[in-house]
Design a protein around this motif. Sequence first.
Motif, mmCIF file in Angstrom:
data_model
loop_
_atom_site.group_PDB
_atom_site.id
_atom_site.type_symbol
_atom_site.label_atom_id
_atom_site.label_comp_id
_atom_site.label_asym_id
_atom_site.label_seq_id
_atom_site.Cartn_x
_atom_site.Cartn_y
_atom_site.Cartn_z
ATOM 1 N N SER A 112 0.839 -1.193 0.107
ATOM 2 C CA SER A 112 0.099 0.146 0.057
ATOM 3 C C SER A 112 0.880 0.951 0.013
ATOM 4 O O SER A 112 0.389 2.348 -0.770
ATOM 5 N N GLY A 113 2.028 1.162 0.598
ATOM 6 C CA GLY A 113 2.878 2.523 0.655
ATOM 7 C C GLY A 113 3.466 2.658 -0.696
ATOM 8 O O GLY A 113 3.472 3.937 -1.162
ATOM 9 N N THR A 114 3.650 1.895 -1.441
ATOM 10 C CA THR A 114 4.152 1.988 -3.084
ATOM 11 C C THR A 114 3.332 2.582 -3.736
ATOM 12 O O THR A 114 3.455 3.457 -4.464
ATOM 13 N N HIS A 168 9.771 3.278 -7.293
ATOM 14 C CA HIS A 168 9.759 3.471 -5.817
ATOM 15 C C HIS A 168 10.603 2.336 -5.025
ATOM 16 O O HIS A 168 10.090 1.046 -4.917
ATOM 17 N N GLU A 169 11.670 2.644 -4.468
ATOM 18 C CA GLU A 169 12.463 1.994 -3.749
ATOM 19 C C GLU A 169 12.694 0.677 -4.324
ATOM 20 O O GLU A 169 13.611 0.999 -5.446
ATOM 21 N N ALA A 170 12.463 -0.544 -4.290
ATOM 22 C CA ALA A 170 12.956 -1.638 -5.131
ATOM 23 C C ALA A 170 11.961 -2.260 -5.997
ATOM 24 O O ALA A 170 12.216 -3.206 -6.845
ATOM 25 N N LEU A 171 11.005 -1.342 -6.268
ATOM 26 C CA LEU A 171 9.800 -1.898 -7.110
ATOM 27 C C LEU A 171 9.740 -0.873 -8.239
ATOM 28 O O LEU A 171 9.870 0.464 -8.207
ATOM 29 N N THR A 172 9.210 -1.334 -9.443
ATOM 30 C CA THR A 172 8.894 -0.716 -10.311
ATOM 31 C C THR A 172 7.287 -0.770 -10.887
ATOM 32 O O THR A 172 7.102 -1.939 -10.873
#
Length: 656
Positions: free
Chosen positions: A26-28, A49-53
Amino acid sequence: MLDFFTIFSKGGIVLWCFQGVNGPFSGTVNALIRSVILQERGGNNSFTHEALTLKYKLDNEFELLFVVGYQKILTLTYVDKFIDDIHMLFRDKYRNQLQQRGVLGLLSGSFDFLDDFQDFLKDAEERTREKAPSVMKTFKQSDKSRKTVKSMIEIRGEKGKENKKIKKEAPVPEAPPPEKKPTVQLKTPVTMTVGDANQNGLTQEEIIQKNREEFFRKKLGKEKKENSSKSPKPSKQKPRRVWPLDCNNANSKELDYSEKLFNGQSSAVTNNGDDTSVDVNLYRGSMAGDLKTVDYESCEEEEEEEEEEEEEEEEEEDEAVVQKISNTSMKKGGIGGMFGMLRGLVGSKNLSPQVMAPVLEKMKDHLIAKNVAADIALRLCESVEKKLEGKVMGTFSTVTSTVKQALQDSLVQILQPKRRVDILRDVLEAQKHKRPFIITFCGVNGVGKSTNLAKISFWLMENGFRVLIAACDTFRAGAVEQLRTHTRRLNALHPPEEHHGQSMVQLFEKGYGKDAAGIAMEAIAFSRNQSFDVVLVDTAGRMQDNTPLMTALAKLIAINMPDLVLFVGEALVGNEAVDQLVKFNQALADHSMSEKPRLIDGIVLTKFDTIDDKVGAAISMTYITGQPIVFVGTGQTYNDLRSLNAKAVVSALMKA
């Protein structure tokens, strides 16, 4: 492998969700909504965002958002086509449910979509496995293996001979026969003067002599005019000043013929000749409380131009309706023509990229002409296109008006900050903790950092705060003297006698050639001991490509940890604003020693009174940083400081 796939409405109602790995996401998704969707940055359908696309797709007809997330180290080539297929499948399967039910229907509705999703995902992954990487050819399969050693040996001169043979063998194209130009016989005489000569009874020789005399007469007349025009005009000389004979015994007042100026305005001189005494009524009490906003009055010309544009658009629509009526009447007769006319009048058209392309191209050129950076203008138009694609137009609305309204809404959303910077509130909060509020100013050369720092000092003094100015520009000659002059004049506006003997503004300086970070640290320690409320740190102007100075700025910010880092930029720049802000932020991130480096927190936009309605720099700077414009400089005096009015700036930007 996908981490998650979610479908939710723009109102925040989650319709369906798939989770491939354990853990919250949910944060992403919230970061995507805050940074992209709400900030009108939807031109690019990818977000990291961070480690995710994250890849996302907007459905403007049903107000839905499709989001897929996976690890950014993976290269999944099927994701773009996969999200398009899921989008079309979900729309087609639940079209009636989405059209008929409102918000309550979405909350109570059940979307059993897991089996279809897994089937599509399995097919997409199998297609990528079938496209195995091509195997390299062996040496025997290559063309090089067929060549012999003899064929690879080149003898000098053979290539030249072959080229000569080719040239000789090539057929020479025959030249086309020359065209015969038709000759035209002149029936009239070559010159009209001969005819005139016969009429006046003069011979041809007499006429030639007469023409020569007229030619020389005209030439002599032109030379006389040129000589008369080049004659120097008597210049108005400044009258010489008569000085007294005995200057040593003369009073200093008698020798001072200059008019005392204070910020471009005449000031009253005291009996002792001190230039710091000014007419305080012009400034005192003019900036107490919140700053006034920059405002643009809506002019009648703009309204007339908009009405003319709307009339032209209505005429174009009428022509289109007439064409539709004629086409339908030929096919279906008179009744069909009437229904075709009604369908043409009711706006039930879906907006497609092909329909919006010419309008968006004009909007992009208009934004660039208003000083918006070209890259930013392109991204804005792409974002508007994604926002409107597939949307059904309203009744009697045109493509131009719909696109223009969407662009205006996007611009207002960009200029409205994600967070409100309230300096007066933050200073009061710092006072409760018995510490000074620290603001650092940075920017390129010549944009007005020191001048606007003095304006902000005056505004803070008007609100009852004591200000310490740290002279950390130890590079530019005259920088310390400039701040010293501002300090003296600000103290003249708010003398210590009116504040229980305490000076409301003071300059902390250590001269030139010193370490700026060390001077800022000493100034902050001095402000704590002397109970100053605000510390304003003035830094040297530096170009974004100057690595040593950018490193020194990052060091100053990392060591002293100011509460607010303001970038000072002028409103005259266009594409340069993007380069400056990107490289300043990049330098602060690269040269910082902490894991979460301090970047630019806000913008001070200067020289705003010199650009008329070309306010595009405000859009460029805000779009690049995502940070608000805190102050706007509108002149040379201390009370020429304003806050930004987003709607007024957008109205000036969209003015034809």
